[in-house]
Design a protein around this motif. Structure first.
Motif, PDB file in Angstrom:
ATOM      1  N   MET A  34       1.328  -1.581  -0.273  1.00  0.00           N
ATOM      2  CA  MET A  34       0.163   0.328  -0.125  1.00  0.00           C
ATOM      3  C   MET A  34       0.824   1.334   0.033  1.00  0.00           C
ATOM      4  N   GLN A  35       2.026   1.326   1.072  1.00  0.00           N
ATOM      5  CA  GLN A  35       2.734   2.404   0.235  1.00  0.00           C
ATOM      6  C   GLN A  35       3.898   3.047  -1.109  1.00  0.00           C
ATOM      7  N   ASP A  36       3.762   1.080  -1.845  1.00  0.00           N
ATOM      8  CA  ASP A  36       3.944   1.484  -3.192  1.00  0.00           C
ATOM      9  C   ASP A  36       2.514   2.421  -4.053  1.00  0.00           C
ATOM     10  N   LEU A  37       1.503   1.671  -3.168  1.00  0.00           N
ATOM     11  CA  LEU A  37       0.384   2.190  -4.712  1.00  0.00           C
ATOM     12  C   LEU A  37       0.303   3.921  -3.891  1.00  0.00           C
ATOM     13  N   LEU A  38       0.105   4.888  -2.446  1.00  0.00           N
ATOM     14  CA  LEU A  38       0.761   5.085  -2.088  1.00  0.00           C
ATOM     15  C   LEU A  38       1.985   6.344  -2.995  1.00  0.00           C
ATOM     16  N   VAL A  39       2.487   5.861  -3.402  1.00  0.00           N
ATOM     17  CA  VAL A  39       3.345   6.982  -3.843  1.00  0.00           C
ATOM     18  C   VAL A  39       3.577   6.870  -5.108  1.00  0.00           C
ATOM     19  N   HIS A  65       0.815  20.680   0.200  1.00  0.00           N
ATOM     20  CA  HIS A  65       0.485  19.918   1.530  1.00  0.00           C
ATOM     21  C   HIS A  65       0.344  17.979   1.458  1.00  0.00           C
ATOM     22  N   LEU A  66      -0.934  18.077   0.863  1.00  0.00           N
ATOM     23  CA  LEU A  66      -1.132  16.446   0.598  1.00  0.00           C
ATOM     24  C   LEU A  66       0.097  15.504   0.155  1.00  0.00           C
ATOM     25  N   ILE A  67       0.643  16.216  -0.867  1.00  0.00           N
ATOM     26  CA  ILE A  67       1.556  15.352  -1.848  1.00  0.00           C
ATOM     27  C   ILE A  67       2.867  15.503  -0.939  1.00  0.00           C
ATOM     28  N   THR A  68       2.855  16.334   0.003  1.00  0.00           N
ATOM     29  CA  THR A  68       3.857  16.173   0.900  1.00  0.00           C
ATOM     30  C   THR A  68       3.500  15.096   2.017  1.00  0.00           C
ATOM     31  N   LEU A  69       2.590  15.179   2.719  1.00  0.00           N
ATOM     32  CA  LEU A  69       2.840  14.758   3.543  1.00  0.00           C
ATOM     33  C   LEU A  69       2.380  13.126   2.905  1.00  0.00           C
ATOM     34  N   ASN A  70       1.949  12.217   2.292  1.00  0.00           N
ATOM     35  CA  ASN A  70       1.997  11.421   1.429  1.00  0.00           C
ATOM     36  C   ASN A  70       3.531  10.388   1.573  1.00  0.00           C
ATOM     37  N   LYS A  91      -8.149   9.827  -0.569  1.00  0.00           N
ATOM     38  CA  LYS A  91      -7.961  10.836  -1.037  1.00  0.00           C
ATOM     39  C   LYS A  91      -7.318  11.416  -2.038  1.00  0.00           C
ATOM     40  N   THR A  92      -6.216  10.714  -2.325  1.00  0.00           N
ATOM     41  CA  THR A  92      -4.910  11.559  -3.947  1.00  0.00           C
ATOM     42  C   THR A  92      -6.012  10.777  -4.353  1.00  0.00           C
ATOM     43  N   LEU A  93      -6.762  10.270  -5.135  1.00  0.00           N
ATOM     44  CA  LEU A  93      -7.182  10.021  -6.218  1.00  0.00           C
ATOM     45  C   LEU A  93      -8.087  10.569  -6.617  1.00  0.00           C
ATOM     46  N   ALA A  94      -9.271  11.016  -5.253  1.00  0.00           N
ATOM     47  CA  ALA A  94     -10.720  12.022  -5.450  1.00  0.00           C
ATOM     48  C   ALA A  94     -10.120  13.599  -6.075  1.00  0.00           C
ATOM     49  N   VAL A  95      -8.598  14.014  -5.611  1.00  0.00           N
ATOM     50  CA  VAL A  95      -8.763  15.099  -5.613  1.00  0.00           C
ATOM     51  C   VAL A  95      -7.537  15.538  -7.211  1.00  0.00           C
ATOM     52  N   LYS A  96      -6.664  14.230  -7.424  1.00  0.00           N
ATOM     53  CA  LYS A  96      -6.617  13.545  -8.661  1.00  0.00           C
ATOM     54  C   LYS A  96      -7.656  13.695  -9.669  1.00  0.00           C
ATOM     55  N   ALA A  97      -8.347  13.388  -9.488  1.00  0.00           N
ATOM     56  CA  ALA A  97      -9.741  13.295 -10.618  1.00  0.00           C
ATOM     57  C   ALA A  97     -10.466  14.589 -10.979  1.00  0.00           C
ATOM     58  N   ASP A  98     -10.056  15.341  -9.660  1.00  0.00           N
ATOM     59  CA  ASP A  98     -11.127  16.661 -10.197  1.00  0.00           C
ATOM     60  C   ASP A  98     -10.404  17.571 -10.595  1.00  0.00           C
ATOM     61  N   LEU A  99      -8.357  17.569 -10.969  1.00  0.00           N
ATOM     62  CA  LEU A  99      -7.120  18.088 -11.462  1.00  0.00           C
ATOM     63  C   LEU A  99      -7.594  17.823 -12.655  1.00  0.00           C
ATOM     64  N   LEU A 100      -7.596  16.745 -12.803  1.00  0.00           N
ATOM     65  CA  LEU A 100      -7.367  16.054 -14.112  1.00  0.00           C
ATOM     66  C   LEU A 100      -8.761  16.375 -15.263  1.00  0.00           C
ATOM     67  N   ALA A 101      -9.807  16.994 -14.497  1.00  0.00           N
ATOM     68  CA  ALA A 101     -11.060  17.713 -15.630  1.00  0.00           C
ATOM     69  C   ALA A 101     -10.067  19.019 -16.356  1.00  0.00           C
ATOM     70  N   GLN A 102      -9.413  19.341 -14.961  1.00  0.00           N
ATOM     71  CA  GLN A 102      -8.746  21.007 -15.334  1.00  0.00           C
ATOM     72  C   GLN A 102      -7.647  20.655 -16.682  1.00  0.00           C
ATOM     73  N   VAL A 103      -6.847  19.902 -17.056  1.00  0.00           N
ATOM     74  CA  VAL A 103      -5.805  19.738 -17.617  1.00  0.00           C
ATOM     75  C   VAL A 103      -6.407  19.608 -19.111  1.00  0.00           C
TER      76      VAL A 103
END
Length: 612
Positions: A34-39, A65-70, A91-103
């Motif tokens: 799970m640490q591998d997957l979080l990275v 801060h989310l990325i740093t703490l991860n 949490k990271t997947l949810a944030v990524k999905a929101d931002l990906l829509a802006q790319v």
């Protein structure tokens, strides 16, 4: 042949994900996965944020801060709580999905930027994204070197964030470099350059944290720290986070509970702001790896603020609390994001029900030699160097560990010439900071700058001495580097030193196993990186062929054969049976014990006399 993986928890190579030495590190294969997957998902998020910056969009501090703490959560011995790690993945997947829509052009982003799945698929995905997912040994080695360095950089940023300090340039680089480790088009030369750039930003991250700490708590100053115990219940604070300690001290005032530091928290005593707390009693114990016995005897609750958790023994597991990036299943976690207040009331009430700590040692140790304090002594130090009173400085920073091979650093410190001064930071100092090494004209021979996070001070001191002596090259200073490495913050310190141009750094007890032969050769050929040898050989290497190097483990007979003049010194100390065959077979340490002598004192007298 399947490539070897390096386990940071027990410092062994293993062919699996997770530690094969059950009970040694406690990091199970499913937690490691799970640490591998979080990275991996954090790298995917970083690819998205990097693209957004290229588009001219701003990235919020909350996402930084989310990325740093991860990353900090995945650092050595920080978090063993699988459920907490999985929560961060979601949490990271949810944030990524929101931002990906802006790319604007998302199809050009790497697969990690797009990957999402239900929790049922996490385990299968984790098997494909770890260290061994890259076949090219050199590319894999460089990607790991960069990733470990970025984990170290994340630690500096996280501690600065807790004190409401940010550096957008550092955050942007950290995310850009993370994303680059997903880029298969980058060559070994490209990744080597990125590793050195990581060192440059490591210096910036260290400077950010140094400013955050000193602006909040003042510059460290020379301080004597009590290592005994009081009569009241206590709370033991370990890890590195000064803001957590400050909040705890505020909440324990007038509670009847004393607060003690442990391991890397020792340097908190050096800051002026903490000296106003009368119940800030002292330091208890030694380096992180001794905590099983020392936490048991402390009797009160322990607060782990960051990494360096050893899986707790039943004797104190119910007294172990975690906060921040730290976590262990079954232990109470105190919530609070960086910069937010935390409620330590449950911890304090627990302490009131506990007996006072058991005494395990007594006395004082001296520290507080961060850059501001050392530079205040600059004239005195320069005069000592010019007069020959100080021959060389020896940087012995880094991390301690349980392996017996690390006793090398204790013996090396004992064997140093009497005109050598140790500059240290990190928990490696516990190998020698309680030795009676004396001083040179009032300058202690062990100058402790603080935590591993304070290694910046050692760089500032070296650069200032370079300026004072009017040198063009930092490597012309009378400084040698003999560093004990263990985890990711040691990697970022190494990369930072390389960026500053420091060469001929020695690393031990072994060179990092994640370095491929070709990558190691680049470091050796271009920067003079080397491992360690025996104490005797290394003393001669650093100080010349004429420098004796008697250690406590040497047999009396060997000492007398190599250094005949030692006989007079030993007899003067009270050893009058040197001609006895059985005595000659004894180690100096054992001979001292038989005669009721302090081995460190005899060793110091012996080496000083032989070098005179």
């Amino acid at each position: 042949m399947e490539p070897k993986m390096f386990c940071y928890q027990c410092q062994e190579t293993a062919g699996c994900k997770g530690c094969t030495q059950a009970g040694v590190c406690g990091k199970t294969a499913d937690v490691a996965a799970m640490q591998d997957l979080l990275v991996y998902v954090t790298k995917g998020l970083s690819a998205v944020t990097t693209r957004l910056r290229e588009q001219g969009a701003a990235v919020s501090s909350d996402i930084n801060h989310l990325i740093t703490l991860n990353l900090f959560v995945t650092i050595t011995n920080a978090n063993f709580d699988k459920a907490a790690i999985i929560d961060r993945i979601h949490k990271t997947l949810a944030v990524k999905a929101d931002l990906l829509a802006q790319v604007n052009d998302p199809d050009t982003l790497p697969e990690a930027a797009h990957w999402t799945a239900d929790e049922a698929e996490f385990e299968a995905k984790a098997k494909t994204v770890g260290v061994l997912s890259t076949e090219n040994e050199d590319i894999r080695s460089l990607r790991e070197l960069i990733t470990y360095g970025l984990k170290g950089l994340s630690a500096y940023s996280k501690h600065a964030n807790a004190l409401l300090r940010d550096d957008e340039n550092v955050d942007a680089f950290l995310q850009r470099a993370l994303a680059a480790t997903l880029d298969d088009s980058l060559s070994a030369d490209d990744l080597t350059a990125l590793a050195l750039e990581t060192g440059a930003y490591g210096v910036q991250g260290m400077a950010l944290l140094d400013a955050a700490n000193t602006e909040s708590y003042g510059h460290p100053e020379i301080t004597k720290v009590n290592i005994g115990v009081g009569t009241r219940p206590g709370i033991l604070v370990s890890g590195h986070d000064l803001r957590d300690l400050e909040m705890l001290l505020e909440q324990t005032e007038d509670s009847g509970v004393d607060v003690y530091t442990h391991s890397e928290m020792l340097p908190a005593h050096y800051y002026p702001a903490f000296k106003k707390y009368s119940h800030f009693f002292g330091n208890y114990g030694n380096a992180w790896w001794k905590q099983k016995e020392e936490f048991a005897s402390f009797n009160g609750p322990i607060l782990m603020t960051t990494n360096c958790i050893v899986p707790p023994a039943p004797a104190y597991k119910d007294r172990l609390y975690t906060t921040g990036a730290a976590g262990y299943p079954g232990c109470t976690h105190i919530p609070g994001e960086p910069g937010q207040p935390k409620d330590f009331s449950a911890l304090i009430e627990h302490a009131k029900r506990c007996a006072p700590p058991e005494e395990i040692e007594r006395g004082e140790i001296v520290g507080g030699f961060a850059h501001n304090q050392v530079l205040a002594l600059a004239d005195k130090i320069v005069d000592a160097v010019k007069s020959g009173a100080i021959g060389k400085f020896v940087v012995m920073a880094g991390c301690d560990g349980r392996a017996g091979s690390r006793n090398y650093y204790t013996d090396f410190a004992k064997a140093l010439p009497g005109d050598a001064v140790i500059l240290t930071a990190g928990c490696a100092k516990y190998k020698y900071n309680k030795l009676n090494l004396g001083d040179i004209g009032g300058i202690p021979r062990v100058l402790d700058a603080g935590q591993c996070n304070d290694s910046y001070s050692l760089a500032v001191i070296a650069l200032k001495l370079k300026e004072v002596f009017g040198l063009d090259d930092i490597n012309d200073l009378p400084i040698v580097y003999n560093i004990a490495w263990y985890e990711q913050k040691a990697v970022i310190v190494l990369l930072a030193l390389l960026h500053l141009g420091v060469k001929n750094i020695h690393l031990g007890p072994t060179l990092p196993a994640f370095l491929s032969p070709n990558v190691a050769k680049v470091l050796v050929d271009n920067f003079g990186i080397a491992g360690i040898g025996t104490v005797e050989d290394d003393i001669r290497l650093f100080f010349g062929e004429t420098a004796p190097a008697v250690t406590a483990d040497m047999r009396i007979g060997d000492i007398l054969r190599e250094y005949p003049a030692a006989a007079e010194v030993l007899m003067d100390c009270g050893m009058h049976c040197l001609g006895c065959p059985s005595a000659q077979m004894e180690a100096l340490r054992d001979a001292c014990a038989v005669h009721g002598l302090e081995a460190d004192t005899v060793l110091a007298r012996l080496n000083d006399a032989l070098r005179a």
